[in-house]
Design an enzyme around this catalytic site. Sequence first.
Site, PDB file in Angstrom:
ATOM      1  N   ALA A  65       0.865  -1.170   0.000  1.00 59.50           N
ATOM      2  CA  ALA A  65       0.000   0.000   0.000  1.00 59.50           C
ATOM      3  C   ALA A  65       0.907   1.227   0.000  1.00 59.50           C
ATOM      4  CB  ALA A  65      -0.889  -0.014   1.222  1.00 59.50           C
ATOM      5  N   GLY A 108       0.513  -4.899   0.987  1.00 58.48           N
ATOM      6  CA  GLY A 108      -0.682  -4.921   0.146  1.00 58.48           C
ATOM      7  C   GLY A 108      -0.456  -5.612  -1.188  1.00 58.48           C
ATOM      8  N   GLU A 111      -0.882  -9.160  -0.468  1.00 59.83           N
ATOM      9  CA  GLU A 111      -2.309  -9.355  -0.173  1.00 59.83           C
ATOM     10  C   GLU A 111      -3.150  -9.313  -1.451  1.00 59.83           C
ATOM     11  OE1 GLU A 111      -1.826  -6.209   2.800  1.00 59.83           O
ATOM     12  OE2 GLU A 111      -2.913  -7.492   4.204  1.00 59.83           O
ATOM     13  N   GLU A 131       4.530  -4.987   7.338  1.00 62.98           N
ATOM     14  CA  GLU A 131       3.812  -3.878   8.002  1.00 62.98           C
ATOM     15  C   GLU A 131       4.266  -3.648   9.440  1.00 62.98           C
ATOM     16  OE1 GLU A 131       2.385  -6.279   6.184  1.00 62.98           O
ATOM     17  OE2 GLU A 131       0.885  -5.407   4.848  1.00 62.98           O
TER      18      GLU A 131
HETATM   19  C1  HXC Z   1       5.062   4.303  -1.152  1.00 63.23           C
HETATM   20  C2  HXC Z   1       6.951   3.304  -1.981  1.00 63.23           C
HETATM   21  C3  HXC Z   1       6.575   2.067  -1.418  1.00 63.23           C
HETATM   22  C4  HXC Z   1       5.348   2.031  -0.692  1.00 63.23           C
HETATM   23  C5  HXC Z   1       8.451   1.788  -2.440  1.00 63.23           C
HETATM   24  N1  HXC Z   1       8.123   3.096  -2.604  1.00 63.23           N
HETATM   25  N2  HXC Z   1       7.536   1.158  -1.730  1.00 63.23           N
HETATM   26  N3  HXC Z   1       6.200   4.406  -1.839  1.00 63.23           N
HETATM   27  N4  HXC Z   1       4.630   3.164  -0.588  1.00 63.23           N
HETATM   28  N5  HXC Z   1       4.899   0.890  -0.151  1.00 63.23           N
HETATM   29  C6  HXC Z   1       8.865   4.118  -3.336  1.00 63.23           C
HETATM   30  C7  HXC Z   1      10.073   4.583  -2.546  1.00 63.23           C
HETATM   31  O1  HXC Z   1       9.679   5.544  -1.585  1.00 63.23           O
HETATM   32  C8  HXC Z   1      10.915   5.183  -3.631  1.00 63.23           C
HETATM   33  O2  HXC Z   1      10.394   6.461  -3.959  1.00 63.23           O
HETATM   34  C9  HXC Z   1      10.638   4.257  -4.816  1.00 63.23           C
HETATM   35  O3  HXC Z   1       9.403   3.607  -4.521  1.00 63.23           O
HETATM   36  C10 HXC Z   1      11.702   3.211  -5.005  1.00 63.23           C
HETATM   37  O4  HXC Z   1      11.874   2.534  -3.768  1.00 63.23           O
HETATM   38  P1  HXC Z   1      13.291   2.288  -3.091  1.00 63.23           P
HETATM   39  O5  HXC Z   1      13.044   2.026  -1.662  1.00 63.23           O
HETATM   40  O6  HXC Z   1      14.228   3.378  -3.450  1.00 63.23           O
HETATM   41  O7  HXC Z   1      13.748   0.947  -3.839  1.00 63.23           O
HETATM   42  P2  HXC Z   1      14.736  -0.200  -3.303  1.00 63.23           P
HETATM   43  O8  HXC Z   1      15.899   0.411  -2.571  1.00 63.23           O
HETATM   44  O9  HXC Z   1      14.975  -1.074  -4.483  1.00 63.23           O
HETATM   45  O10 HXC Z   1      13.890  -0.991  -2.198  1.00 63.23           O
HETATM   46  C11 HXC Z   1      12.742  -1.725  -2.578  1.00 63.23           C
HETATM   47  C12 HXC Z   1      11.904  -2.103  -1.331  1.00 63.23           C
HETATM   48  C13 HXC Z   1      11.580  -0.843  -0.522  1.00 63.23           C
HETATM   49  C14 HXC Z   1      12.680  -3.103  -0.459  1.00 63.23           C
HETATM   50  C15 HXC Z   1      10.617  -2.782  -1.837  1.00 63.23           C
HETATM   51  O11 HXC Z   1      11.038   0.147  -1.412  1.00 63.23           O
HETATM   52  C16 HXC Z   1      10.600  -1.054   0.578  1.00 63.23           C
HETATM   53  O12 HXC Z   1      10.903  -1.580   1.632  1.00 63.23           O
HETATM   54  N6  HXC Z   1       9.327  -0.558   0.381  1.00 63.23           N
HETATM   55  C17 HXC Z   1       8.292  -0.619   1.392  1.00 63.23           C
HETATM   56  C18 HXC Z   1       7.763  -2.014   1.541  1.00 63.23           C
HETATM   57  C19 HXC Z   1       6.676  -2.050   2.575  1.00 63.23           C
HETATM   58  O13 HXC Z   1       6.854  -1.751   3.767  1.00 63.23           O
HETATM   59  N7  HXC Z   1       5.465  -2.453   2.155  1.00 63.23           N
HETATM   60  C20 HXC Z   1       4.334  -2.532   3.031  1.00 63.23           C
HETATM   61  C21 HXC Z   1       3.565  -1.262   2.940  1.00 63.23           C
HETATM   62  S1  HXC Z   1       2.234  -1.195   4.104  1.00 63.23           S
HETATM   63  P3  HXC Z   1      11.360   7.754  -4.138  1.00 63.23           P
HETATM   64  O14 HXC Z   1      10.385   8.870  -4.341  1.00 63.23           O
HETATM   65  O15 HXC Z   1      12.182   7.837  -2.891  1.00 63.23           O
HETATM   66  O16 HXC Z   1      12.166   7.404  -5.351  1.00 63.23           O
HETATM   67  C22 HXC Z   1       1.027  -2.122   3.393  1.00 63.23           C
HETATM   68  C23 HXC Z   1      -0.233  -2.387   4.114  1.00 63.23           C
HETATM   69  C24 HXC Z   1      -0.453  -1.466   5.202  1.00 63.23           C
HETATM   70  O17 HXC Z   1       1.100  -2.567   2.312  1.00 63.23           O
HETATM   71  C25 HXC Z   1      -1.595  -1.940   5.998  1.00 63.23           C
HETATM   72  C26 HXC Z   1      -1.795  -1.126   7.207  1.00 63.23           C
HETATM   73  C27 HXC Z   1      -2.955  -0.175   7.130  1.00 63.23           C
END
Ligand code: HXC
Length: 257
Positions: A65, A108, A111, A131
């Site tokens: 998400a 997400g 999911e 998360e």
């Molecule tokens: C918003 C995201 C994102 C996300 C990545 N990006 N994941 N933006 N939401 N979930 C964006 C980064 O901010 C970055 O933007 C660009 O995508 C590239 O990501 P990087 O981190 O630079 O890439 P990399 O170093 O290759 O790392 C990849 C990654 C990492 C390991 C997947 O991006 C990561 O850990 N992302 C988050 C994963 C996560 O926690 N997902 C769960 C989300 S919560 P910029 O602008 O900086 O270039 C969820 C449910 C929540 O899904 C439910 C609770 C209500």
Amino acid sequence: TEADAILVERDGRVAILRLNRPKALNALNNSVMRAMAAAIAALDTDTGVGVIVITGSDKAFAAGADIKEMADRSAVEMAMSDWFSGWDAVARCRTPLIAAVSGFALGGGCELAMMCDIIIASETAKFGQPEIKLGVIPGMGGSQRLTRAIGKYKAMDLILTGRLIDAGEADRVGLVSRVVQQARFWDDVMTTARMIAGFGKPSVIAAKETANRALEVSLAEGLLFERRVFHALFATEDQKEGMNAFVAKRPAEFRHR
Ligand code: HXC
């Protein structure tokens, strides 16, 4: 913008929904959710569509998400907008959904893949529910669907540590239908999609519906439901065609496909 949050392609009876926010690793924001819900609602009632494939880019199916969109919301805002409820449209879809996962399927994204009926992973796929690292929990069905899919102890390992697993481990724990080499990945996805889309849709819908009942009801109720649906399919032209074609040693030409 909203309109290009996903790309919709057609290949005969196969519809392909491609998440299209590559710079954000296909993070699932409200625009993507609304576009996906609208596309699925339209495709699901289109008799010309036999299978819907949901996919992303090589690098990311979806990295979760959209954290930036959620970060500053209050609990009341989340509850009043029923955040994520738009995704229920995906889970309600009666047409088979294939998740074609290359790269990250996190939070997400994992999911969303689990809302689908078949998950085909490229060997580059990485799954996880990270998360907990953000101070929250899975919010698009992960705590329920992952636990049902792989069992309590495998699910707790992922949900409580937030660690990622590769395609091989996902295959071993039963989170994916199959793993395919990156070079053959898309061919395998489309071959599978076209095969299912070539069967009679009444039986395909019935197959999906009955298998999903197994996750909702007792064994006795599920078996009764299966028996009723099985009998009802003898009212379809596709049952007559499928069985007559077998007896006549010719390929079936299903009407409802
Ligand atoms: C918003 C995201 C994102 C996300 C990545 N990006 N994941 N933006 N939401 N979930 C964006 C980064 O901010 C970055 O933007 C660009 O995508 C590239 O990501 P990087 O981190 O630079 O890439 P990399 O170093 O290759 O790392 C990849 C990654 C990492 C390991 C997947 O991006 C990561 O850990 N992302 C988050 C994963 C996560 O926690 N997902 C769960 C989300 S919560 P910029 O602008 O900086 O270039 C969820 C449910 C929540 O899904 C439910 C609770 C209500």
